[in-house]
Design an enzyme around this catalytic site. Sequence first.
Site, PDB file in Angstrom:
ATOM      1  N   GLY A 186       0.821  -1.224   0.000  1.00  9.04           N
ATOM      2  CA  GLY A 186       0.000   0.000   0.000  1.00  9.04           C
ATOM      3  C   GLY A 186       0.845   1.260   0.000  1.00  9.04           C
ATOM      4  N   ILE A 187       2.024   1.197  -0.600  1.00 12.85           N
ATOM      5  CA  ILE A 187       2.958   2.341  -0.555  1.00 12.85           C
ATOM      6  C   ILE A 187       2.471   3.505  -1.427  1.00 12.85           C
ATOM      7  N   THR A 188       1.559   3.234  -2.348  1.00 14.42           N
ATOM      8  CA  THR A 188       1.016   4.327  -3.178  1.00 14.42           C
ATOM      9  C   THR A 188      -0.097   5.084  -2.447  1.00 14.42           C
ATOM     10  N   GLY A 189      -0.519   4.576  -1.297  1.00 14.48           N
ATOM     11  CA  GLY A 189      -1.608   5.202  -0.544  1.00 14.48           C
ATOM     12  C   GLY A 189      -1.101   6.251   0.433  1.00 14.48           C
ATOM     13  N   GLN A 209      -8.686  -2.308   0.488  1.00 17.05           N
ATOM     14  CA  GLN A 209      -9.767  -1.518  -0.097  1.00 17.05           C
ATOM     15  C   GLN A 209     -10.282  -0.775   1.120  1.00 17.05           C
ATOM     16  N   SER A 210      -9.897   0.494   1.256  1.00 10.88           N
ATOM     17  CA  SER A 210     -10.027   1.183   2.546  1.00 10.88           C
ATOM     18  C   SER A 210     -11.256   2.086   2.647  1.00 10.88           C
ATOM     19  N   TYR A 231     -15.090  -8.243  -2.961  1.00  6.47           N
ATOM     20  CA  TYR A 231     -13.750  -7.734  -3.283  1.00  6.47           C
ATOM     21  C   TYR A 231     -13.082  -7.187  -2.012  1.00  6.47           C
ATOM     22  N   SER A 258      -8.444  -1.054  12.216  1.00  7.81           N
ATOM     23  CA  SER A 258      -9.230   0.183  12.122  1.00  7.81           C
ATOM     24  C   SER A 258     -10.239   0.338  13.257  1.00  7.81           C
ATOM     25  N   GLU A 264     -13.033   1.386  12.812  1.00  8.76           N
ATOM     26  CA  GLU A 264     -14.344   0.976  12.275  1.00  8.76           C
ATOM     27  C   GLU A 264     -14.771  -0.372  12.854  1.00  8.76           C
ATOM     28  N   TYR A 281     -16.349  -3.505   5.091  1.00  7.93           N
ATOM     29  CA  TYR A 281     -14.967  -3.090   5.364  1.00  7.93           C
ATOM     30  C   TYR A 281     -14.586  -3.443   6.801  1.00  7.93           C
ATOM     31  N   HIS A 306      -7.251   9.175  10.360  1.00  4.87           N
ATOM     32  CA  HIS A 306      -6.110  10.096  10.301  1.00  4.87           C
ATOM     33  C   HIS A 306      -5.906  10.526   8.861  1.00  4.87           C
TER      34      HIS A 306
HETATM   35  P1  NAP Z   1      -5.329   4.224   1.048  1.00  2.55           P
HETATM   36  O1  NAP Z   1      -4.773   5.595   0.848  1.00  2.55           O
HETATM   37  O2  NAP Z   1      -6.646   3.869   0.477  1.00  2.55           O
HETATM   38  O3  NAP Z   1      -4.218   3.212   0.460  1.00  2.55           O
HETATM   39  C1  NAP Z   1      -4.514   1.864   0.256  1.00  2.55           C
HETATM   40  C2  NAP Z   1      -3.325   1.226  -0.436  1.00  2.55           C
HETATM   41  O4  NAP Z   1      -3.602  -0.162  -0.621  1.00  2.55           O
HETATM   42  C3  NAP Z   1      -3.018   1.794  -1.833  1.00  2.55           C
HETATM   43  O5  NAP Z   1      -1.626   1.895  -1.992  1.00  2.55           O
HETATM   44  C4  NAP Z   1      -3.571   0.719  -2.757  1.00  2.55           C
HETATM   45  O6  NAP Z   1      -2.945   0.662  -4.009  1.00  2.55           O
HETATM   46  C5  NAP Z   1      -3.220  -0.525  -1.953  1.00  2.55           C
HETATM   47  N1  NAP Z   1      -3.955  -1.702  -2.367  1.00  2.55           N
HETATM   48  C6  NAP Z   1      -5.294  -1.828  -2.513  1.00  2.55           C
HETATM   49  N2  NAP Z   1      -5.598  -3.078  -2.909  1.00  2.55           N
HETATM   50  C7  NAP Z   1      -4.418  -3.751  -3.009  1.00  2.55           C
HETATM   51  C8  NAP Z   1      -4.075  -5.071  -3.364  1.00  2.55           C
HETATM   52  N3  NAP Z   1      -4.993  -5.966  -3.723  1.00  2.55           N
HETATM   53  N4  NAP Z   1      -2.763  -5.436  -3.357  1.00  2.55           N
HETATM   54  C9  NAP Z   1      -1.802  -4.536  -3.026  1.00  2.55           C
HETATM   55  N5  NAP Z   1      -2.077  -3.248  -2.681  1.00  2.55           N
HETATM   56  C10 NAP Z   1      -3.360  -2.878  -2.678  1.00  2.55           C
HETATM   57  O7  NAP Z   1      -5.377   3.865   2.597  1.00  2.55           O
HETATM   58  P2  NAP Z   1      -4.676   4.598   3.839  1.00  2.55           P
HETATM   59  O8  NAP Z   1      -5.571   5.674   4.317  1.00  2.55           O
HETATM   60  O9  NAP Z   1      -3.273   4.884   3.510  1.00  2.55           O
HETATM   61  O10 NAP Z   1      -4.763   3.460   4.932  1.00  2.55           O
HETATM   62  C11 NAP Z   1      -3.699   2.518   5.077  1.00  2.55           C
HETATM   63  C12 NAP Z   1      -4.206   1.305   5.851  1.00  2.55           C
HETATM   64  O11 NAP Z   1      -4.679   1.734   7.131  1.00  2.55           O
HETATM   65  C13 NAP Z   1      -5.395   0.599   5.199  1.00  2.55           C
HETATM   66  O12 NAP Z   1      -5.303  -0.765   5.536  1.00  2.55           O
HETATM   67  C14 NAP Z   1      -6.597   1.203   5.909  1.00  2.55           C
HETATM   68  O13 NAP Z   1      -7.669   0.285   5.874  1.00  2.55           O
HETATM   69  C15 NAP Z   1      -6.037   1.372   7.305  1.00  2.55           C
HETATM   70  N6  NAP Z   1      -6.645   2.435   8.096  1.00  2.55           N
HETATM   71  C16 NAP Z   1      -6.649   3.713   7.633  1.00  2.55           C
HETATM   72  C17 NAP Z   1      -7.185   4.717   8.425  1.00  2.55           C
HETATM   73  C18 NAP Z   1      -7.195   6.150   7.979  1.00  2.55           C
HETATM   74  O14 NAP Z   1      -7.895   6.963   8.614  1.00  2.55           O
HETATM   75  N7  NAP Z   1      -6.444   6.519   6.954  1.00  2.55           N
HETATM   76  C19 NAP Z   1      -7.697   4.401   9.696  1.00  2.55           C
HETATM   77  C20 NAP Z   1      -7.661   3.084  10.123  1.00  2.55           C
HETATM   78  C21 NAP Z   1      -7.109   2.107   9.326  1.00  2.55           C
HETATM   79  P3  NAP Z   1      -3.481   1.514  -5.283  1.00  2.55           P
HETATM   80  O15 NAP Z   1      -2.837   2.876  -5.148  1.00  2.55           O
HETATM   81  O16 NAP Z   1      -2.974   0.723  -6.415  1.00  2.55           O
HETATM   82  O17 NAP Z   1      -4.965   1.567  -5.192  1.00  2.55           O
HETATM   83  O1  F7E Z   2     -16.266   9.130   6.238  1.00  2.00           O
HETATM   84  C1  F7E Z   2     -19.519  10.776   6.481  1.00  2.00           C
HETATM   85  C2  F7E Z   2     -19.479   9.261   6.376  1.00  2.00           C
HETATM   86  O2  F7E Z   2     -15.207   8.096   4.248  1.00  2.00           O
HETATM   87  C3  F7E Z   2     -16.325   9.788   7.497  1.00  2.00           C
HETATM   88  C4  F7E Z   2     -11.139   5.275   6.363  1.00  2.00           C
HETATM   89  O3  F7E Z   2      -9.817   5.734   6.373  1.00  2.00           O
HETATM   90  O4  F7E Z   2     -11.489   5.969   8.645  1.00  2.00           O
HETATM   91  C5  F7E Z   2     -11.970   6.117   7.309  1.00  2.00           C
HETATM   92  O5  F7E Z   2     -13.320   5.669   7.218  1.00  2.00           O
HETATM   93  C6  F7E Z   2     -17.772  10.108   7.841  1.00  2.00           C
HETATM   94  C7  F7E Z   2     -18.728   8.932   7.663  1.00  2.00           C
HETATM   95  O6  F7E Z   2     -14.101   7.904   6.508  1.00  2.00           O
HETATM   96  C8  F7E Z   2     -19.729  12.020   3.086  1.00  2.00           C
HETATM   97  O7  F7E Z   2     -20.794   8.727   6.320  1.00  2.00           O
HETATM   98  C9  F7E Z   2     -20.714  12.394   4.971  1.00  2.00           C
HETATM   99  O8  F7E Z   2     -19.628   8.892   8.730  1.00  2.00           O
HETATM  100  O9  F7E Z   2     -14.069  10.045   5.358  1.00  2.00           O
HETATM  101  P1  F7E Z   2     -14.894   8.835   5.500  1.00  2.00           P
HETATM  102  P2  F7E Z   2     -14.564   6.657   7.391  1.00  2.00           P
HETATM  103  O10 F7E Z   2     -15.734   5.978   6.818  1.00  2.00           O
HETATM  104  O11 F7E Z   2     -14.656   7.113   8.806  1.00  2.00           O
HETATM  105  C10 F7E Z   2     -11.548   4.622   9.155  1.00  2.00           C
HETATM  106  C11 F7E Z   2     -10.996   4.633  10.556  1.00  2.00           C
HETATM  107  C12 F7E Z   2     -10.917   3.638   8.246  1.00  2.00           C
HETATM  108  O12 F7E Z   2     -10.417   2.629   8.688  1.00  2.00           O
HETATM  109  C13 F7E Z   2     -11.177   3.800   6.785  1.00  2.00           C
HETATM  110  O13 F7E Z   2     -10.198   3.114   6.016  1.00  2.00           O
HETATM  111  O14 F7E Z   2     -18.221  11.118   6.941  1.00  2.00           O
HETATM  112  N1  F7E Z   2     -19.782  11.442   5.201  1.00  2.00           N
HETATM  113  N2  F7E Z   2     -20.709  12.750   3.683  1.00  2.00           N
HETATM  114  C14 F7E Z   2     -19.136  11.193   4.047  1.00  2.00           C
HETATM  115  N3  F7E Z   2     -18.114  10.354   3.764  1.00  2.00           N
HETATM  116  C15 F7E Z   2     -17.669  10.344   2.492  1.00  2.00           C
HETATM  117  N4  F7E Z   2     -16.624   9.532   2.178  1.00  2.00           N
HETATM  118  N5  F7E Z   2     -18.225  11.127   1.494  1.00  2.00           N
HETATM  119  C16 F7E Z   2     -19.272  11.977   1.746  1.00  2.00           C
HETATM  120  O15 F7E Z   2     -19.745  12.663   0.850  1.00  2.00           O
END
Ligand code: NAP
Ligand code: F7E
Length: 348
Positions: free
Chosen positions: A9-12, A82-83, A94, A124, A126, A148, A178
């Site tokens: 996930g280095i592109t994320g 798939q985040s 998926y 997470s 979640e 998810y 974050h």
């Molecule tokens: P992100 O920006 O959506 O990045 C996801 C990464 O996973 C991308 O590099 C994507 O590649 C890669 N990926 C997706 N499907 C893959 C597959 N089948 N094989 C290899 N790589 C794949 O997510 P993030 O916000 O950086 O989050 C990083 C991790 O922390 C995730 O596991 C997420 O669920 C978890 N997390 C995030 C948050 C948050 O608030 N950000 C909070 C809690 C947990 P592509 O660029 O090719 O799509």
């Molecule tokens: O939604 C509400 C939506 O998609 C936050 C991921 O990184 O954090 C993230 O998940 C809230 C939700 O993030 C829109 O319904 C309103 O209540 O930015 P979000 P998330 O669902 O909290 C957790 C910890 C992860 O693990 C996940 O990978 O905002 N909301 N209106 C909306 N959300 C989106 N996306 N778009 C709207 O238009």
Amino acid sequence: MEKTALITGITGQDGSLLADLMLERGHKVIGIIRRNSSSNLGNASHLQSDVDLIEGDIQDLSSIYRIQKSTRPDYFVNCAAQSHVGTSFDQPLYTSMVTGIGVINCLESIRMSGYHTKFLQLSSSEMFGGRGEEALNEESVLAPRSPYATAKCFGHWATINYRESYKMFASNAISFNHEAPGRRGPNFVTRKITLAIASILMGESEHLYLGNIDARRDWGYAEDYCKGFLAALEYKEPDDFVFATGEAHSVSDFCKIAFAHAGLGDYKRYVKIDPMLYRPNDVPALVGDYSKAKELLNWTPEVDFEILVKRMVNSDLKDRIEIVRADPHDATDNNPDMITKFSQSNLA
Ligand code: NAP
Ligand code: F7E
């Protein structure tokens, strides 16, 4: 001592930030990227000369095992998923494969390689499916409300299971939301808001359509969290750690600060509610208790909510103003007031 880190996930958002941090600290970084037709490296484009980027997919055990075996990493951080929670309702199978089963593929690769690689799974908040303002910690009950979150529970428990069964160094970082300015995916609500503000200031759109703006989240600064992830890997033993700020804010709070900071005034003039953007089952509120990370890892978040919002707005406005500076006619054609409004927006 220099370590070798393998990051999926280095592109994320997180994978790229973690790579930056590891490189800064003198470690060697190897990143797993998915093959795609456009060769788009996303947030990893600046890493090309410093990081070995190898094609693989966490759904494909053979590819992950081969990379694990040939690179012999000290650390393996699984940032791939798939985040997007909303997307997971439309693509549940998926999401289960990538976000859930993918974790087993990482763990099995380490187990089959026989190396003492330390593994970190990005779990997470979640998974808790929070209902109120109770601060959640490592002992709180998991009650997932989306495909998810269900898949994340699977990955979380698989990590604990491998730790217990095979004595592997396998830890979970249970992160609350974050965000990183400029790196957060455009369809997460925070970045959607800050990108929309830039587009409104450019005169390209008038409104922003959102779903549940009453939802409350514990939003932190991604760079702070990546420091915590590294601390979890460096800790003397494997464990599970919550990373959070301890404060929840609503989506409307985010809008309020962001629109005002951009000089646009009251967000209610621009934000419209689209019922189609509501999720079949949304988590109303999430707030985390990071006491364990504080006590054992000496970790605390440094950037507060208001600064986070302002930095995200600034980042997206700066990107647009740079385009405008390169071609001033573009700005004048689109919105003659843009430069004035921008200068009023108190950019840091
Ligand atoms: P992100 O920006 O959506 O990045 C996801 C990464 O996973 C991308 O590099 C994507 O590649 C890669 N990926 C997706 N499907 C893959 C597959 N089948 N094989 C290899 N790589 C794949 O997510 P993030 O916000 O950086 O989050 C990083 C991790 O922390 C995730 O596991 C997420 O669920 C978890 N997390 C995030 C948050 C948050 O608030 N950000 C909070 C809690 C947990 P592509 O660029 O090719 O799509
Ligand atoms: O939604 C509400 C939506 O998609 C936050 C991921 O990184 O954090 C993230 O998940 C809230 C939700 O993030 C829109 O319904 C309103 O209540 O930015 P979000 P998330 O669902 O909290 C957790 C910890 C992860 O693990 C996940 O990978 O905002 N909301 N209106 C909306 N959300 C989106 N996306 N778009 C709207 O238009």
